[in-house]
Design an enzyme around this catalytic site. Sequence first.
Site, mmCIF file in Angstrom:
data_model
loop_
_atom_site.group_PDB
_atom_site.id
_atom_site.type_symbol
_atom_site.label_atom_id
_atom_site.label_comp_id
_atom_site.label_asym_id
_atom_site.label_seq_id
_atom_site.Cartn_x
_atom_site.Cartn_y
_atom_site.Cartn_z
ATOM 1 N N GLN A 164 42.175 20.831 22.301
ATOM 2 C CA GLN A 164 41.126 19.939 22.805
ATOM 3 C C GLN A 164 41.188 19.622 24.300
ATOM 4 O O GLN A 164 40.165 19.633 24.983
ATOM 5 C CB GLN A 164 41.150 18.614 22.015
ATOM 6 N N GLU B 200 47.329 14.502 20.874
ATOM 7 C CA GLU B 200 46.587 13.273 21.202
ATOM 8 C C GLU B 200 47.343 11.962 20.966
ATOM 9 O O GLU B 200 47.562 11.170 21.876
ATOM 10 C CB GLU B 200 45.288 13.274 20.365
ATOM 11 N N ASP C 7 43.516 13.575 24.871
ATOM 12 C CA ASP C 7 43.036 14.945 25.030
ATOM 13 C C ASP C 7 41.816 15.012 25.948
ATOM 14 O O ASP C 7 41.878 15.536 27.057
ATOM 15 C CB ASP C 7 42.664 15.534 23.659
ATOM 16 N N GLY D 241 38.737 -8.257 30.051
ATOM 17 C CA GLY D 241 38.454 -8.762 31.390
ATOM 18 C C GLY D 241 38.389 -10.274 31.443
ATOM 19 O O GLY D 241 38.894 -10.958 30.550
ATOM 20 N N GLY D 242 37.765 -10.776 32.479
ATOM 21 C CA GLY D 242 37.728 -12.223 32.691
ATOM 22 C C GLY D 242 36.644 -12.932 31.904
ATOM 23 O O GLY D 242 36.526 -14.158 31.981
HETATM 24 N N1 COA Z 1 48.345 36.689 24.192
HETATM 25 C C1 COA Z 1 49.613 36.614 23.821
HETATM 26 N N2 COA Z 1 50.262 35.456 23.611
HETATM 27 C C2 COA Z 1 49.561 34.328 23.779
HETATM 28 C C3 COA Z 1 48.211 34.322 24.182
HETATM 29 C C4 COA Z 1 47.584 35.588 24.408
HETATM 30 N N3 COA Z 1 46.318 35.679 24.771
HETATM 31 N N4 COA Z 1 47.782 33.041 24.265
HETATM 32 C C5 COA Z 1 48.819 32.279 23.933
HETATM 33 N N5 COA Z 1 49.897 33.043 23.648
HETATM 34 C C6 COA Z 1 51.227 32.605 23.253
HETATM 35 C C7 COA Z 1 51.923 31.852 24.343
HETATM 36 O O1 COA Z 1 52.493 32.741 25.255
HETATM 37 C C8 COA Z 1 52.943 31.061 23.537
HETATM 38 O O2 COA Z 1 54.019 31.917 23.221
HETATM 39 P P1 COA Z 1 55.579 31.533 23.412
HETATM 40 O O3 COA Z 1 55.793 30.297 22.624
HETATM 41 O O4 COA Z 1 56.278 32.732 22.860
HETATM 42 O O5 COA Z 1 55.830 31.315 24.837
HETATM 43 C C9 COA Z 1 52.158 30.761 22.263
HETATM 44 O O6 COA Z 1 51.122 31.707 22.202
HETATM 45 C C10 COA Z 1 51.418 29.424 22.162
HETATM 46 O O7 COA Z 1 51.967 28.498 22.795
HETATM 47 P P2 COA Z 1 51.952 26.924 22.504
HETATM 48 O O8 COA Z 1 51.218 26.319 23.620
HETATM 49 O O9 COA Z 1 53.387 26.554 22.317
HETATM 50 O O10 COA Z 1 51.148 26.678 21.142
HETATM 51 P P3 COA Z 1 51.503 25.683 19.945
HETATM 52 O O11 COA Z 1 50.381 25.833 18.978
HETATM 53 O O12 COA Z 1 52.864 25.910 19.424
HETATM 54 O O13 COA Z 1 51.460 24.219 20.600
HETATM 55 C C11 COA Z 1 50.439 22.361 21.733
HETATM 56 C C12 COA Z 1 50.248 23.534 20.778
HETATM 57 C C13 COA Z 1 49.080 21.764 21.990
HETATM 58 C C14 COA Z 1 51.352 21.323 21.090
HETATM 59 C C15 COA Z 1 51.074 22.865 23.050
HETATM 60 O O14 COA Z 1 50.297 23.905 23.549
HETATM 61 C C16 COA Z 1 51.188 21.785 24.123
HETATM 62 O O15 COA Z 1 52.050 20.910 24.068
HETATM 63 N N6 COA Z 1 50.314 21.842 25.148
HETATM 64 C C17 COA Z 1 50.361 20.954 26.273
HETATM 65 C C18 COA Z 1 49.816 19.605 25.937
HETATM 66 C C19 COA Z 1 48.431 19.633 25.368
HETATM 67 O O16 COA Z 1 47.514 20.145 25.949
HETATM 68 N N7 COA Z 1 48.298 18.999 24.205
HETATM 69 C C20 COA Z 1 47.015 18.675 23.658
HETATM 70 C C21 COA Z 1 46.413 19.718 22.894
HETATM 71 S S1 COA Z 1 44.843 19.132 22.408
#
Ligand code: COA
Length: 415
Positions: free
Chosen positions: A17, A139, A168, A247-248
Site C-alpha cells: 500500500q 500499517e 501506509d 484543539g482549543g
Molecule cells: N524480481 C525478483 N525479485 C523480486 C522482484 C522482482 N521483480 N521484486 C521483488 N523481489 C524480491 C526482493 O528482492 C526481495 O527478495 P529478498 O528478500 O531475497 O531480498 C523479495 O522479493 C520481497 O521483499 P520484501 O520487501 O521483503 O517482501 P515481504 O513480502 O517479505 O515484506 C513488507 C513486505 C511490506 C513487510 C516489506 O516490504 C517492508 O517492510 N517494506 C518497507 C515498509 C513498507 O512499505 N511497509 C508497508 C507496506 S504497505
Amino acid sequence: MSKALDGVRILDFTHVQSGPTCTQLLAWFGADVIKVERAGEGDATRGQLRDIPNVDSLYFTMLNHNKRSITLNTKKPKGMEVLNRLIKECDVLVENFAPGALDRMGITWEHIQSINPRMIVASVKGFGPGPYEDCKVYENVAQCAGGSASTSGFDDGPPMVTGAQIGDSGTGLHLALGIVAALYQRNSTGRGQKVLAPMQDAVLNLCRVKLRDQQRLERTHTLHEYPQYPDGKFGDAVPRAGNSSGGGQPGSILKCKGWETDPNAYIYFITQGAVWPEVCKVIGQEDWLTDEAFATPSARLLHLKPIFARIEQWTMTKTKFEAMEILNQHDIPCGPILSMKEIAEDASLRATGTIVEVDHPTRGKYLSVGNPIKMSDSPTEVTRAPLLGEHTEEVLGQLGFSAEQVAQLRAESVI
Ligand code: COA
C-alpha cells in the site's frame, strides 16, 4: 490539457500500500509510472482480500490506477540488464521493499548513480536509522510506533489503531511530496538524490499535536480539554482522548435520532467559543449565557461532560442530517458520522471525482477514490489498474528491444 508531471518517468518498484499510494498520486499528476512486478505472482495484493475468484483484488486495483505494469525477474542477469535500461531512462525509482532488499538485488545507490546520476531514489521504510531500521513493517506497526495508538481510544481501554491508513497511505503522501521537491531541486543542481520517508516518522508528523500535548502535560500536569479533566488523573504521558477535540475548541461525538439501531447515527459537535450564544439558543439553554459556570470558555472546561450531555439531549431529537442543517444555519461547526455506504453514494463526492466508477476488463465496474488533490491546470482522469505484465511488450519496445529479443526474454522467464 497537459499535466503537472508530464514527461516524468517513474520506475515503480513498489508493492502493497504505502509505495503504490505514492506512485498512484504521481501518475494522477501525469507521470508515466512503470510498475515492475515479478512474473506469475506480481504485487502480493493482487491476490489478497479477493472478492471475485481469480480477479485482481480491490486492494490492488484501488491503489494502482493510471500505471503500466511490466513483469521482470531482476534476480536474473538478463533481468538486471533490462532494469539498468529502465534506470537509465527514468527520472525516479520508487521502492518500499524490506530494508536491504534493493542492495541485495545489486541496485545500490552507487550502482544507480553510475548509470543515471540524475535519478531520484525514493524509499518507504518502516523506521529510519536506529534500533528498528532492519524491521519489516506494516500499517498498524507504524501507527503504534508513531504515537497514534497510544493516544487513540478511550481512557479505560487498550491503545487503538485507526481506520485511516496513516502509516501506509500517509507515508506514501509524504514520499510523493519529497519526490516532487527533489525533482524541483534537480532543475538547479542537475543531480538526483535519495528521498526517505520512514513510516514511524510520517505517523509522528501526523501526531504532531500529541507531542505538543506531551510537553504541555510535563509543564502543567494537566490537559484541560481532555476527558480526564477535571475528575480523572493524568500520568506522565499523553493519555487517550476518546472523541475529544484535539484543539482549543471542545468537541464530542453525540448521539442522534436513531442511534439505537443505526451505528452511525451520530454527529461531531464543536462548541466553538465564538458561537457559544448560538449553541445555547439552539438547544434552548439561554440561561447558560449569564450563568458563571458556563459563560466563559475556561469556566466551561470544568463542565464539558454535563454540557455535552445537555447538547446530546437536543441532538437525539434530530437525525444527523437534520441537526447539520440547523447547526449550519448558526455557523456551529459540526459533522455527520458518515458510513462508507453513505460516502459511496454521496453525489457531491462523485461530482468532484473523489469517488469514481472505474471499468476493469475482468472485474467489471467498481468504485474507487480518485485524486483528492484538485488542480485547475492538471485535471485527473482515473484509469483502471493494469493487468499483470499488460505493458511488458510496449515498455520493452520503447526501450529499444526488438520483438525477437522480447520473445527470447519471455522464453527464458526473465519477463
Ligand atoms: N524480481 C525478483 N525479485 C523480486 C522482484 C522482482 N521483480 N521484486 C521483488 N523481489 C524480491 C526482493 O528482492 C526481495 O527478495 P529478498 O528478500 O531475497 O531480498 C523479495 O522479493 C520481497 O521483499 P520484501 O520487501 O521483503 O517482501 P515481504 O513480502 O517479505 O515484506 C513488507 C513486505 C511490506 C513487510 C516489506 O516490504 C517492508 O517492510 N517494506 C518497507 C515498509 C513498507 O512499505 N511497509 C508497508 C507496506 S504497505
